[in-house]
Design a protein around this motif. Structure first.
Motif, PDB file in Angstrom:
ATOM      1  N   UNK A 143      18.276 -32.601 -29.723  1.00 14.49           N
ATOM      2  CA  UNK A 143      18.841 -33.754 -29.015  1.00 14.49           C
ATOM      3  C   UNK A 143      18.701 -33.561 -27.508  1.00 14.49           C
ATOM      4  N   UNK A 144      18.457 -34.688 -26.799  1.00 12.23           N
ATOM      5  CA  UNK A 144      18.472 -34.689 -25.340  1.00 12.23           C
ATOM      6  C   UNK A 144      19.422 -35.783 -24.883  1.00 12.23           C
ATOM      7  N   UNK A 145      20.413 -35.385 -24.097  1.00 16.40           N
ATOM      8  CA  UNK A 145      21.424 -36.313 -23.596  1.00 16.40           C
ATOM      9  C   UNK A 145      21.409 -36.278 -22.072  1.00 16.40           C
ATOM     10  N   UNK A 146      21.509 -37.453 -21.448  1.00 18.29           N
ATOM     11  CA  UNK A 146      21.591 -37.504 -19.985  1.00 18.29           C
ATOM     12  C   UNK A 146      22.775 -38.356 -19.557  1.00 18.29           C
ATOM     13  N   UNK A 147      23.331 -37.993 -18.392  1.00 19.64           N
ATOM     14  CA  UNK A 147      24.378 -38.804 -17.760  1.00 19.64           C
ATOM     15  C   UNK A 147      23.989 -38.985 -16.297  1.00 19.64           C
ATOM     16  N   UNK A 148      23.890 -40.226 -15.876  1.00 21.09           N
ATOM     17  CA  UNK A 148      23.497 -40.538 -14.491  1.00 21.09           C
ATOM     18  C   UNK A 148      24.455 -41.632 -14.013  1.00 21.09           C
ATOM     19  N   UNK A 149      25.495 -41.211 -13.321  1.00 26.94           N
ATOM     20  CA  UNK A 149      26.566 -42.121 -12.930  1.00 26.94           C
ATOM     21  C   UNK A 149      26.903 -41.952 -11.456  1.00 26.94           C
ATOM     22  N   UNK A 150      27.374 -43.020 -10.836  1.00 23.53           N
ATOM     23  CA  UNK A 150      27.762 -42.940  -9.440  1.00 23.53           C
ATOM     24  C   UNK A 150      28.149 -44.302  -8.896  1.00 23.53           C
ATOM     25  N   UNK A 151      28.506 -44.359  -7.610  1.00 17.65           N
ATOM     26  CA  UNK A 151      28.897 -45.629  -6.987  1.00 17.65           C
ATOM     27  C   UNK A 151      27.712 -46.573  -6.839  1.00 17.65           C
ATOM     28  N   UNK A 152      27.996 -47.852  -6.649  1.00 16.14           N
ATOM     29  CA  UNK A 152      26.956 -48.868  -6.500  1.00 16.14           C
ATOM     30  C   UNK A 152      26.231 -48.712  -5.164  1.00 16.14           C
ATOM     31  N   UNK A 153      24.882 -48.672  -5.174  1.00 13.90           N
ATOM     32  CA  UNK A 153      24.119 -48.592  -3.925  1.00 13.90           C
ATOM     33  C   UNK A 153      23.785 -49.997  -3.426  1.00 13.90           C
ATOM     34  N   UNK A 154      24.373 -50.416  -2.359  1.00 18.49           N
ATOM     35  CA  UNK A 154      24.190 -51.788  -1.884  1.00 18.49           C
ATOM     36  C   UNK A 154      22.740 -52.105  -1.526  1.00 18.49           C
ATOM     37  N   UNK A 155      21.915 -51.065  -1.285  1.00 19.20           N
ATOM     38  CA  UNK A 155      20.527 -51.305  -0.907  1.00 19.20           C
ATOM     39  C   UNK A 155      19.687 -51.841  -2.070  1.00 19.20           C
ATOM     40  N   UNK A 156      20.132 -51.658  -3.321  1.00 18.92           N
ATOM     41  CA  UNK A 156      19.373 -52.113  -4.485  1.00 18.92           C
ATOM     42  C   UNK A 156      19.793 -53.539  -4.823  1.00 18.92           C
ATOM     43  N   UNK A 157      18.887 -54.484  -4.644  1.00 16.23           N
ATOM     44  CA  UNK A 157      19.237 -55.889  -4.849  1.00 16.23           C
ATOM     45  C   UNK A 157      18.333 -56.618  -5.831  1.00 16.23           C
ATOM     46  N   UNK A 158      17.186 -56.000  -6.198  1.00 15.24           N
ATOM     47  CA  UNK A 158      16.215 -56.760  -6.983  1.00 15.24           C
ATOM     48  C   UNK A 158      16.060 -56.299  -8.424  1.00 15.24           C
ATOM     49  N   UNK A 159      16.732 -55.219  -8.825  1.00 13.13           N
ATOM     50  CA  UNK A 159      16.703 -54.761 -10.214  1.00 13.13           C
ATOM     51  C   UNK A 159      18.084 -54.255 -10.602  1.00 13.13           C
ATOM     52  N   UNK A 160      18.278 -54.064 -11.908  1.00 12.48           N
ATOM     53  CA  UNK A 160      19.528 -53.519 -12.393  1.00 12.48           C
ATOM     54  C   UNK A 160      19.462 -52.013 -12.544  1.00 12.48           C
ATOM     55  N   UNK A 161      20.554 -51.468 -13.071  1.00  7.76           N
ATOM     56  CA  UNK A 161      20.666 -50.016 -13.177  1.00  7.76           C
ATOM     57  C   UNK A 161      19.661 -49.440 -14.167  1.00  7.76           C
ATOM     58  N   UNK A 162      19.208 -50.243 -15.120  1.00  6.80           N
ATOM     59  CA  UNK A 162      18.253 -49.732 -16.109  1.00  6.80           C
ATOM     60  C   UNK A 162      16.925 -49.375 -15.457  1.00  6.80           C
ATOM     61  N   UNK A 163      16.381 -50.283 -14.654  1.00  9.37           N
ATOM     62  CA  UNK A 163      15.096 -50.009 -14.011  1.00  9.37           C
ATOM     63  C   UNK A 163      15.241 -49.027 -12.856  1.00  9.37           C
ATOM     64  N   UNK A 164      16.349 -49.107 -12.141  1.00  8.94           N
ATOM     65  CA  UNK A 164      16.497 -48.240 -10.973  1.00  8.94           C
ATOM     66  C   UNK A 164      16.869 -46.819 -11.355  1.00  8.94           C
ATOM     67  N   UNK A 165      17.783 -46.638 -12.301  1.00  9.83           N
ATOM     68  CA  UNK A 165      18.254 -45.297 -12.623  1.00  9.83           C
ATOM     69  C   UNK A 165      17.854 -44.811 -14.018  1.00  9.83           C
ATOM     70  N   UNK A 166      18.040 -45.655 -15.050  1.00 10.59           N
ATOM     71  CA  UNK A 166      17.715 -45.201 -16.410  1.00 10.59           C
ATOM     72  C   UNK A 166      16.244 -44.851 -16.543  1.00 10.59           C
ATOM     73  N   UNK A 167      15.402 -45.452 -15.712  1.00 13.80           N
ATOM     74  CA  UNK A 167      13.974 -45.117 -15.756  1.00 13.80           C
ATOM     75  C   UNK A 167      13.757 -43.636 -15.451  1.00 13.80           C
TER      76      UNK A 167
END
Length: 330
Positions: A143-167
């Motif tokens: 199994x491989x598990x990841x956790x990538x969590x944090x405050x909202x970055x106001x500079x990201x306006x054109x995609x959601x968390x899936x494309x910006x971080x989950x990628x």
């Protein structure tokens, strides 16, 4: 050999770091910077700020880094491919699969190096982890598990968390496991009033049979960047925020506590925190891109690989909308 003439498109929050590293690595000379928004972080130095990608090309460059918002990746990359410029595009490769495929095709047709900035592959903790997995330190991977969590970055306006971080997590997981995604199921949440998701949970399975889980959000007051690989001999924990790698071994000492020993799983063994060189991931990424352009052996993230990661992200978002699991096409 003369240094590669480099151009940089975009000097925002990420672009400013690209500018620093391009000036520092051997064999590369940063000769031009373009950003229609100017130079908010004052990184240009003696270089003029050019207005667009066309002006960047006109300077005469061998390689380019594209660090503008995702929506503009395709336009810039296609112009650079048409001009014969090897290009590193920040992740994700593009705003849509169709756009990403046009980029892949353009660079392949031109015989150019097209790369995507999935920087986590170059994190020292993950590079050390993969080396140890290849050496058999964990045995079979379960199994491989990841956790990538944090405050909202106001500079990201054109995609959601899936494309910006989950990628990040999808790319690093496929790379660490050396296996592609076969099936995913995802759930999303929209809590910040934006049109894009700010939380996603993805579970799935790789073609190798490894089970994967990703928890990603912009809604946490704490910043967490953790990858856990569990297998036959124990578990590796990689903290990519610090570059640390820890191994939790399965226990080998017989247990005398009856209520615990009756559980027929594994027991707690030694914990080892490894010491190894920790180089800046962005520098290692740029060196890999440079080496790929020069025809040297390189672990650069290709546009084909970046496109595959985007396909997994888009499939996960489709799964969340439909409320059903989805299978990846070959």
């Amino acid at each position: 050999m003369a240094a590669l003439r480099a151009g940089l498109l975009g000097v925002g929050m990420m672009g400013r770091h690209h500018a620093r590293v391009l000036r520092e690595i051997e064999g590369v000379d940063l000769v031009a910077i373009a950003d229609p928004g100017g130079d908010p972080h004052g990184v240009a130095g003696t270089l003029p700020i050019l207005p667009d990608v066309s002006a960047l090309i006109d300077v005469g460059i061998d390689i380019a880094v594209v660090a503008v918002p995702t929506a503009f990746h395709e336009e810039a990359a296609l112009a650079l491919a048409d001009a014969g410029v090897h290009t590193l595009v920040e992740k994700p490769i593009a705003h849509s699969l169709d756009a990403g495929q046009r980029m892949v095709d353009a660079f392949a047709a031109a015989g150019l190096v097209g790369a995507v900035g999935h920087i986590e592959r170059f994190n020292p903790a993950l590079q050390e982890l993969r080396k140890r997995l290849e050496a058999g330190a964990l045995g079979a991977v379960y199994q491989i598990t990841t956790r990538r969590q944090g405050p909202f970055p106001s500079r990201i306006a054109d995609v959601g968390v899936a494309k910006d971080l989950a990628s990040h997590d999808i790319d690093l997981t496929a790379w660490v496991a050396q296996s592609t995604y076969e099936r995913v199921f995802a759930q999303t949440a929209f809590k910040s009033g934006r049109e894009f998701e700010d939380m996603i949970a993805i579970t799935g399975r790789l073609a190798s049979g490894v089970i994967v889980n990703h928890l990603v959000n912009w809604l946490s007051p704490m910043k967490e960047r953790v990858t856990i690989v569990t297998g036959e001999k124990g578990a590796f924990v990689a903290d990519t925020a610090t570059g640390d790698l820890t191994f939790h071994a399965n226990g080998t000492i017989p247990l005398e506590w009856e209520s615990v020993s009756s559980f027929r799983g594994v027991s707690e063994g030694d914990v080892i925190r490894y010491a190894f060189p920790k180089r800046e991931p962005l520098r290692v990424e740029h060196e890999a891109f440079r080496d790929a352009v020069l025809g040297r052996p390189s672990d650069v993230v290709t546009m084909e690989q970046g496109q595959r990661t985007l396909q997994v992200v888009e499939t996960a978002l489709d799964s969340a909308r439909a409320g059903t699991a989805a299978t990846l096409t070959a």
